[in-house]
Design an enzyme around this catalytic site. Structure first.
Site, mmCIF file in Angstrom:
data_model
loop_
_atom_site.group_PDB
_atom_site.id
_atom_site.type_symbol
_atom_site.label_atom_id
_atom_site.label_comp_id
_atom_site.label_asym_id
_atom_site.label_seq_id
_atom_site.Cartn_x
_atom_site.Cartn_y
_atom_site.Cartn_z
ATOM 1 N N ASP A 1 0.857 -1.176 0.000
ATOM 2 C CA ASP A 1 0.000 0.000 0.000
ATOM 3 C C ASP A 1 0.901 1.237 0.000
ATOM 4 O O ASP A 1 1.368 1.669 -1.042
ATOM 5 C CB ASP A 1 -0.913 -0.093 1.235
ATOM 6 C CG ASP A 1 -1.901 1.035 1.358
ATOM 7 O OD1 ASP A 1 -2.291 1.590 0.322
ATOM 8 O OD2 ASP A 1 -2.302 1.354 2.486
ATOM 9 N N PHE B 1 -9.649 0.349 -0.771
ATOM 10 C CA PHE B 1 -9.516 -0.674 0.257
ATOM 11 C C PHE B 1 -10.161 -1.995 -0.191
ATOM 12 O O PHE B 1 -11.252 -2.008 -0.749
ATOM 13 C CB PHE B 1 -10.158 -0.199 1.560
ATOM 14 C CG PHE B 1 -9.718 -0.999 2.748
ATOM 15 C CD1 PHE B 1 -8.486 -0.777 3.338
ATOM 16 C CD2 PHE B 1 -10.533 -2.005 3.253
ATOM 17 C CE1 PHE B 1 -8.072 -1.535 4.420
ATOM 18 C CE2 PHE B 1 -10.124 -2.762 4.339
ATOM 19 C CZ PHE B 1 -8.896 -2.525 4.921
HETATM 20 P P1 IMP Z 1 1.913 -0.599 3.782
HETATM 21 O O1 IMP Z 1 2.908 -0.700 4.883
HETATM 22 O O2 IMP Z 1 1.200 0.717 3.781
HETATM 23 O O3 IMP Z 1 2.472 -0.933 2.414
HETATM 24 O O4 IMP Z 1 0.759 -1.610 4.104
HETATM 25 C C1 IMP Z 1 0.984 -2.922 4.042
HETATM 26 C C2 IMP Z 1 0.016 -3.687 4.910
HETATM 27 O O5 IMP Z 1 -1.191 -2.978 5.160
HETATM 28 C C3 IMP Z 1 -0.397 -4.921 4.162
HETATM 29 O O6 IMP Z 1 0.463 -5.980 4.444
HETATM 30 C C4 IMP Z 1 -1.799 -5.156 4.660
HETATM 31 O O7 IMP Z 1 -1.776 -5.969 5.807
HETATM 32 C C5 IMP Z 1 -2.331 -3.790 5.012
HETATM 33 N N1 IMP Z 1 -3.190 -3.246 3.936
HETATM 34 C C6 IMP Z 1 -2.885 -2.301 3.023
HETATM 35 N N2 IMP Z 1 -3.896 -2.047 2.187
HETATM 36 C C7 IMP Z 1 -4.901 -2.863 2.562
HETATM 37 C C8 IMP Z 1 -6.232 -3.092 2.051
HETATM 38 O O8 IMP Z 1 -6.721 -2.510 1.060
HETATM 39 N N3 IMP Z 1 -6.953 -4.036 2.715
HETATM 40 C C9 IMP Z 1 -6.477 -4.723 3.795
HETATM 41 N N4 IMP Z 1 -5.240 -4.556 4.281
HETATM 42 C C10 IMP Z 1 -4.460 -3.626 3.680
#
Ligand code: IMP
Ligand code: MG
Length: 177
Positions: free
Chosen positions: A106, A155
């Site tokens: 994300d 999401f």
């Molecule tokens: P980041 O550190 O922002 O890249 O987020 C990574 C983590 O956030 C992922 O491993 C997911 O567990 C959670 N995450 C990010 N986007 C979503 C989503 O759309 N749905 C559910 N979990 C998410």
């Protein structure tokens, strides 16, 4: 496929079980080719990646190991500031070829914070394989090497991904309505 409700939110069908499994098969074939003779360690990031890891690993036909760590930075629908290592790495990764398995990238914060820690253990190589890549949401530089699906910045839940702990137990992936 029908829409589903998770807690207070409604989600609509987005990626079907069939589409997901087809992409995972393609990824497994690629990894079997790229890592032949290398005995890589698949490093799965809990919780979200458990189904992706299981389905992918079943299709890995070369010698390979799998291990798990738990990193968390998410609360509800947005990244919380800090990345917490809730379960750390047991495997000795020194000199090994590592393939990180993530359900979704994300903002990139989780991996951006974790990678230096992993690299300090002296692996031979580190590559990142993700099921879902929200390219437009990236804020922290992370180089993703293998992607099953590029998805918009919306999401999603299902197939391991949760909304406040719920919605993981679905074979398909749903998008916020
Ligand atoms: P980041 O550190 O922002 O890249 O987020 C990574 C983590 O956030 C992922 O491993 C997911 O567990 C959670 N995450 C990010 N986007 C979503 C989503 O759309 N749905 C559910 N979990 C998410
Ligand atoms: Mg995750």
């Amino acid at each position: 496929m029908n829409s589903i409700k998770v807690l207070d939110k409604e989600f609509v069908p987005y990626l079907s079980e069939k589409e997901i499994q087809e992409k995972i098969t393609v990824l497994a074939m690629q990894l079997n080719k790229d890592y032949a003779g290398k005995r890589p360690i698949f490093l799965s990031i809990l919780n979200g990646s458990f189904l992706f890891t299981a389905d992918l690993f079943k299709q890995i036909t070369i010698e390979a190991e799998v291990c798990f760590i738990k990193l968390a930075s998410y609360k509800g629908m947005s990244s919380s500031g800090n990345v917490i290592t809730a379960i750390g790495l047991e495997a000795n990764v020194s000199g090994r070829d590592i393939i990180i398995l993530e359900d979704i990238i994300d903002t990139g914060k989780t991996l951006h914070h974790y990678l230096p820690q992993l690299l300090s253990s002296g692996p031979a190589s580190v590559k990142i394989a993700v099921l879902l890549n929200k390219k437009e949401a990236l804020q922290f530089p992370v180089q993703v090497d293998y992607t099953c699906f590029d998805i918009p910045n919306k999401f999603v839940v299902g197939y391991g991904l949760d909304y406040d702990g719920l919605g993981r137990n679905s074979k398909d992936i749903y998008q916020l309505k």
